[in-house]
Structure formats: structure tokens, C-alpha cells
Design a protein around this motif. Sequence first.
Motif, PDB file in Angstrom:
ATOM      1  N   HIS A 184      -2.273   1.791  -4.848  1.00  0.00           N
ATOM      2  CA  HIS A 184      -1.501   3.033  -4.990  1.00  0.00           C
ATOM      3  C   HIS A 184      -2.336   4.239  -4.573  1.00  0.00           C
ATOM      4  O   HIS A 184      -3.166   4.739  -5.330  1.00  0.00           O
ATOM      5  CB  HIS A 184      -1.030   3.170  -6.431  1.00  0.00           C
ATOM      6  CG  HIS A 184      -0.265   4.423  -6.712  1.00  0.00           C
ATOM      7  ND1 HIS A 184       0.562   5.029  -5.778  1.00  0.00           N
ATOM      8  CD2 HIS A 184      -0.194   5.206  -7.840  1.00  0.00           C
ATOM      9  CE1 HIS A 184       1.099   6.118  -6.301  1.00  0.00           C
ATOM     10  NE2 HIS A 184       0.645   6.241  -7.548  1.00  0.00           N
ATOM     11  N   LEU A 185      -2.077   4.706  -3.332  1.00  0.00           N
ATOM     12  CA  LEU A 185      -2.788   5.861  -2.791  1.00  0.00           C
ATOM     13  C   LEU A 185      -1.874   7.057  -2.552  1.00  0.00           C
ATOM     14  O   LEU A 185      -2.368   8.146  -2.239  1.00  0.00           O
ATOM     15  CB  LEU A 185      -3.500   5.495  -1.481  1.00  0.00           C
ATOM     16  CG  LEU A 185      -4.681   4.545  -1.586  1.00  0.00           C
ATOM     17  CD1 LEU A 185      -4.229   3.105  -1.480  1.00  0.00           C
ATOM     18  CD2 LEU A 185      -5.713   4.837  -0.518  1.00  0.00           C
ATOM     19  N   VAL A 222       5.360   3.420  -9.948  1.00  0.00           N
ATOM     20  CA  VAL A 222       4.603   2.309  -9.370  1.00  0.00           C
ATOM     21  C   VAL A 222       4.308   1.257 -10.442  1.00  0.00           C
ATOM     22  O   VAL A 222       4.433   0.046 -10.203  1.00  0.00           O
ATOM     23  CB  VAL A 222       3.293   2.817  -8.724  1.00  0.00           C
ATOM     24  CG1 VAL A 222       2.360   1.654  -8.383  1.00  0.00           C
ATOM     25  CG2 VAL A 222       3.594   3.634  -7.477  1.00  0.00           C
ATOM     26  N   LEU A 223       3.912   1.712 -11.628  1.00  0.00           N
ATOM     27  CA  LEU A 223       3.614   0.780 -12.718  1.00  0.00           C
ATOM     28  C   LEU A 223       4.844  -0.017 -13.122  1.00  0.00           C
ATOM     29  O   LEU A 223       4.763  -1.221 -13.415  1.00  0.00           O
ATOM     30  CB  LEU A 223       3.069   1.550 -13.921  1.00  0.00           C
ATOM     31  CG  LEU A 223       1.674   2.169 -13.739  1.00  0.00           C
ATOM     32  CD1 LEU A 223       1.359   3.104 -14.902  1.00  0.00           C
ATOM     33  CD2 LEU A 223       0.608   1.096 -13.608  1.00  0.00           C
ATOM     34  N   VAL A 257       0.860  -1.185   0.000  1.00  0.00           N
ATOM     35  CA  VAL A 257       0.000   0.000   0.000  1.00  0.00           C
ATOM     36  C   VAL A 257       0.894   1.233   0.000  1.00  0.00           C
ATOM     37  O   VAL A 257       1.582   1.499   0.994  1.00  0.00           O
ATOM     38  CB  VAL A 257      -0.943   0.020   1.215  1.00  0.00           C
ATOM     39  CG1 VAL A 257      -1.845   1.263   1.163  1.00  0.00           C
ATOM     40  CG2 VAL A 257      -1.792  -1.244   1.275  1.00  0.00           C
ATOM     41  N   THR A 258       0.903   1.977  -1.107  1.00  0.00           N
ATOM     42  CA  THR A 258       1.629   3.244  -1.113  1.00  0.00           C
ATOM     43  C   THR A 258       0.732   4.307  -0.477  1.00  0.00           C
ATOM     44  O   THR A 258      -0.471   4.318  -0.697  1.00  0.00           O
ATOM     45  CB  THR A 258       2.019   3.681  -2.535  1.00  0.00           C
ATOM     46  OG1 THR A 258       0.864   4.146  -3.236  1.00  0.00           O
ATOM     47  CG2 THR A 258       2.669   2.531  -3.306  1.00  0.00           C
ATOM     48  N   GLY A 259       1.336   5.166   0.326  1.00  0.00           N
ATOM     49  CA  GLY A 259       0.525   6.121   1.087  1.00  0.00           C
ATOM     50  C   GLY A 259      -0.249   5.429   2.195  1.00  0.00           C
ATOM     51  O   GLY A 259      -1.282   5.938   2.653  1.00  0.00           O
ATOM     52  N   GLY A 260       0.253   4.302   2.659  1.00  0.00           N
ATOM     53  CA  GLY A 260      -0.484   3.477   3.620  1.00  0.00           C
ATOM     54  C   GLY A 260      -0.548   4.024   5.031  1.00  0.00           C
ATOM     55  O   GLY A 260      -1.276   3.482   5.865  1.00  0.00           O
ATOM     56  N   ALA A 261       0.206   5.085   5.328  1.00  0.00           N
ATOM     57  CA  ALA A 261       0.109   5.716   6.643  1.00  0.00           C
ATOM     58  C   ALA A 261      -0.780   6.955   6.598  1.00  0.00           C
ATOM     59  O   ALA A 261      -0.897   7.673   7.590  1.00  0.00           O
ATOM     60  CB  ALA A 261       1.504   6.103   7.160  1.00  0.00           C
ATOM     61  N   GLY A 262      -1.405   7.197   5.454  1.00  0.00           N
ATOM     62  CA  GLY A 262      -2.284   8.352   5.311  1.00  0.00           C
ATOM     63  C   GLY A 262      -3.688   8.077   5.798  1.00  0.00           C
ATOM     64  O   GLY A 262      -3.989   7.018   6.355  1.00  0.00           O
ATOM     65  N   PHE A 263      -4.556   9.035   5.550  1.00  0.00           N
ATOM     66  CA  PHE A 263      -5.947   8.966   5.999  1.00  0.00           C
ATOM     67  C   PHE A 263      -6.647   7.717   5.454  1.00  0.00           C
ATOM     68  O   PHE A 263      -7.053   6.821   6.200  1.00  0.00           O
ATOM     69  CB  PHE A 263      -6.649  10.261   5.573  1.00  0.00           C
ATOM     70  CG  PHE A 263      -8.140  10.196   5.506  1.00  0.00           C
ATOM     71  CD1 PHE A 263      -8.883   9.629   6.537  1.00  0.00           C
ATOM     72  CD2 PHE A 263      -8.817  10.725   4.412  1.00  0.00           C
ATOM     73  CE1 PHE A 263     -10.280   9.573   6.476  1.00  0.00           C
ATOM     74  CE2 PHE A 263     -10.190  10.691   4.343  1.00  0.00           C
ATOM     75  CZ  PHE A 263     -10.924  10.097   5.365  1.00  0.00           C
ATOM     76  N   ASP A 296       5.261  -8.553 -11.680  1.00  0.00           N
ATOM     77  CA  ASP A 296       3.985  -9.065 -12.189  1.00  0.00           C
ATOM     78  C   ASP A 296       2.847  -8.849 -11.192  1.00  0.00           C
ATOM     79  O   ASP A 296       2.046  -9.744 -10.926  1.00  0.00           O
ATOM     80  CB  ASP A 296       4.110 -10.558 -12.533  1.00  0.00           C
ATOM     81  CG  ASP A 296       2.960 -11.029 -13.430  1.00  0.00           C
ATOM     82  OD1 ASP A 296       2.396 -10.197 -14.155  1.00  0.00           O
ATOM     83  OD2 ASP A 296       2.622 -12.231 -13.370  1.00  0.00           O
ATOM     84  N   ALA A 297       2.780  -7.645 -10.641  1.00  0.00           N
ATOM     85  CA  ALA A 297       1.726  -7.304  -9.677  1.00  0.00           C
ATOM     86  C   ALA A 297       0.634  -6.480 -10.363  1.00  0.00           C
ATOM     87  O   ALA A 297       0.889  -5.782 -11.352  1.00  0.00           O
ATOM     88  CB  ALA A 297       2.297  -6.512  -8.502  1.00  0.00           C
ATOM     89  N   ARG A 298      -0.579  -6.583  -9.849  1.00  0.00           N
ATOM     90  CA  ARG A 298      -1.663  -5.718 -10.292  1.00  0.00           C
ATOM     91  C   ARG A 298      -1.660  -4.431  -9.480  1.00  0.00           C
ATOM     92  O   ARG A 298      -1.280  -4.434  -8.304  1.00  0.00           O
ATOM     93  CB  ARG A 298      -3.016  -6.409 -10.116  1.00  0.00           C
ATOM     94  CG  ARG A 298      -3.281  -7.531 -11.111  1.00  0.00           C
ATOM     95  CD  ARG A 298      -4.714  -8.013 -11.022  1.00  0.00           C
ATOM     96  NE  ARG A 298      -5.038  -8.596  -9.728  1.00  0.00           N
ATOM     97  CZ  ARG A 298      -5.900  -8.072  -8.865  1.00  0.00           C
ATOM     98  NH1 ARG A 298      -6.521  -6.946  -9.138  1.00  0.00           N
ATOM     99  NH2 ARG A 298      -6.147  -8.680  -7.723  1.00  0.00           N
ATOM    100  N   VAL A 299      -2.126  -3.351 -10.096  1.00  0.00           N
ATOM    101  CA  VAL A 299      -2.221  -2.056  -9.418  1.00  0.00           C
ATOM    102  C   VAL A 299      -3.684  -1.655  -9.314  1.00  0.00           C
ATOM    103  O   VAL A 299      -4.435  -1.747 -10.293  1.00  0.00           O
ATOM    104  CB  VAL A 299      -1.432  -0.960 -10.180  1.00  0.00           C
ATOM    105  CG1 VAL A 299      -1.658   0.420  -9.537  1.00  0.00           C
ATOM    106  CG2 VAL A 299       0.052  -1.297 -10.209  1.00  0.00           C
ATOM    107  N   VAL A 300      -4.082  -1.219  -8.124  1.00  0.00           N
ATOM    108  CA  VAL A 300      -5.387  -0.596  -7.919  1.00  0.00           C
ATOM    109  C   VAL A 300      -5.095   0.860  -7.546  1.00  0.00           C
ATOM    110  O   VAL A 300      -4.506   1.134  -6.498  1.00  0.00           O
ATOM    111  CB  VAL A 300      -6.205  -1.296  -6.820  1.00  0.00           C
ATOM    112  CG1 VAL A 300      -7.551  -0.607  -6.643  1.00  0.00           C
ATOM    113  CG2 VAL A 300      -6.401  -2.773  -7.160  1.00  0.00           C
ATOM    114  N   PHE A 301      -5.501   1.763  -8.422  1.00  0.00           N
ATOM    115  CA  PHE A 301      -5.084   3.164  -8.336  1.00  0.00           C
ATOM    116  C   PHE A 301      -6.200   4.054  -7.806  1.00  0.00           C
ATOM    117  O   PHE A 301      -7.340   4.016  -8.292  1.00  0.00           O
ATOM    118  CB  PHE A 301      -4.672   3.636  -9.734  1.00  0.00           C
ATOM    119  CG  PHE A 301      -4.364   5.104  -9.847  1.00  0.00           C
ATOM    120  CD1 PHE A 301      -3.380   5.694  -9.076  1.00  0.00           C
ATOM    121  CD2 PHE A 301      -5.054   5.898 -10.755  1.00  0.00           C
ATOM    122  CE1 PHE A 301      -3.088   7.046  -9.194  1.00  0.00           C
ATOM    123  CE2 PHE A 301      -4.775   7.250 -10.889  1.00  0.00           C
ATOM    124  CZ  PHE A 301      -3.791   7.827 -10.109  1.00  0.00           C
ATOM    125  N   ALA A 302      -5.866   4.878  -6.826  1.00  0.00           N
ATOM    126  CA  ALA A 302      -6.807   5.856  -6.278  1.00  0.00           C
ATOM    127  C   ALA A 302      -6.744   7.123  -7.109  1.00  0.00           C
ATOM    128  O   ALA A 302      -5.850   7.956  -6.949  1.00  0.00           O
ATOM    129  CB  ALA A 302      -6.476   6.160  -4.817  1.00  0.00           C
TER     130      ALA A 302
END
Length: 312
Positions: A72-73, A100-101, A5-11, A108-114
Motif C-alpha cells: 500500500h503506497l 485497504v485493510l 500495489v496501490t499507487g503502483g504507477a507512482g514514483f 486474507d491478504a497481508r498488507v505492507v504499508f508505506a
Amino acid sequence: MRVLVTGGAGFIGSHLTDALLERGDAVTVLDDLSTGLAGRLDPGVAVHRESVTDAVALTRLAERIRPEVICHLAARIDVRASVADPAADAGVNVVGTINVLEAARAVDARVVFASTGGALYGADAEIPSPEGLTPEPEAPYGTAKYCAEQYIGLYNRLYGTGHTVLRLGNVYGPRQDPAGEAGVVAIFCGRVLLGRRPTVFGDGAQTRDYVYVGDIVEAFRTAVDHGRPGVWNIGTGVPTSVLDLLELIGRTAGHAPEPLFAPARPGELQHSALDVTRATAELKWCARTSLAAGIAKTYKWAEAGEPIDAKC
């Protein structure tokens, strides 16, 4: 599932990290801690203090932990700051997303983008706005998010990846900084608690699609499990004016706050709400928290004065 989780310490990111851990996923957080707080997270979570702008560090981390999904947040989210410094905004929101991409491609990971829905569709968009509209953002922030979406689509076509875009409404809830520059619900709650007049920019008739953070987290979890590419609006479909929002906060507080009016800010839309028909049909997701209930939870969190440890 292994999730970065990028930005995983955020809101939003900290709530998502909690939810993924709760269901048994192995979660790693990357956050530069410029606005995030490591204290929001379970002590057992590995937090790597890095920026998505550091492509080498990001890829090395991905190669070490081998995530199956990257949520990706990490982003710069202040519309006014993007107007003042569009290059810095693009450096994080566009180049950071490309990094990130590339890191995802290496393992070979999938990205879920905010992404954003509220700042994307433009001043003349129909309300509520469906995903099929051509975005016409009014500020560098929305432009950068749309550009990042285009790179995600490119990678899906070029490399056959299954990356996902979630266009979020105006997210609110516990852990949003009441002293921050973005997040009107938290800011209003903080000022009402301090006995100060909330500042309303413009006439207060401008509308937004306010969606509770718990519902956003559920959308992310659903998208992670869905496993297929797509672009989905994540909101309520209901526009609420700033003055109506302030009235709801006043009901929760037990007294009607008196707003302080200020000039409208450049780059901000007058009206925004998201058509969530596609998310309901394809993801089987819909927002379940009413605005009144969400505001009550947010106000109680702010009233408790425990921004790090309080949970949704």
C-alpha cells in the motif's frame, strides 16, 4: 506470489512493480493516476484506475484477483497540501488505508504499508530516531500516517493479521517528478539542469535522511518475504543538510548552483534521520547506495529527459 500495489504507477510504486515482476510475481496495480503515470509500467501490467477512497471498487478488485500481499503506497504526500487541507489528506491517508485493510481482510491478504519516518517523530526527537519514540508529528500528513499505522496495529490485534509498517526516510531517485511539490533531490536536479537557481526554504541547515529508491524497493521485497508483522525504519541513519545536498548535486552537474533563499515553510521539521538498527537486525536490510551515487543516477536520468522510460 500474487501482489496488488496501490499507487503502483507512482514514483516508488512503479519501481516496486518492476522489481516484483522481475522476480516472477503476478502484479496488479491500482492507481487513480492523479500523479502516477501508467506509461512507467510494463505494458503487460494490469492497471486499474481507481482510488483507495473507493472502498467498494477496491474490495471488488481484491476479491477478483485474490492477492496474497497488498503493498500500500497510494497516498497524498505533500506536507504543505496537508496543512492547507487536512481533511483531504486524512481522506486518502487514513480512510484510504482503512479501505485497504478491509479489502485485505476480505481475501486474507497481508498488507505492507508505506508510512513516513521523516514527518513522524517530531521536532524534539533524538537523531537518528528509533521506532520506540512516541511520534509527535508537526503536520497533518505525519499525523494521518501515524493514525493509519494505529489502524494497522489494531487490525493485527483484532483479527490476528500480519500487516507490516515501513517508515520511509526521504526517498529520491529516477522517476521522481522534477516539477513536483515534494522530492527536493529531483526538484534541485531539474532546476540546475534548466540553469535556474534552486529555492532553499529556511537557512538550508535543516537535515533529512535521503534514501535511494532502489534501496526502498529492496526493503519492500524483504518485508513481503519476511511475512511477519512489525514496524521498521527504512533509511540510512545519516542526516544531510539541504546545502550539503545542493553541493553534491553541483559536483555531479559540474558547477556550483547558487541557491535562492525563501522563508521556512510551516509544518516542516528542522532535522530528521532514522535509526535503522532494527531493520538491519530483524529484516537483514540496509541501504547500500551512497548519496553521491544515488544523486548521480538521478541527475543522469533527469538529464536524459526520459522520465517515463528511464530505469533506475
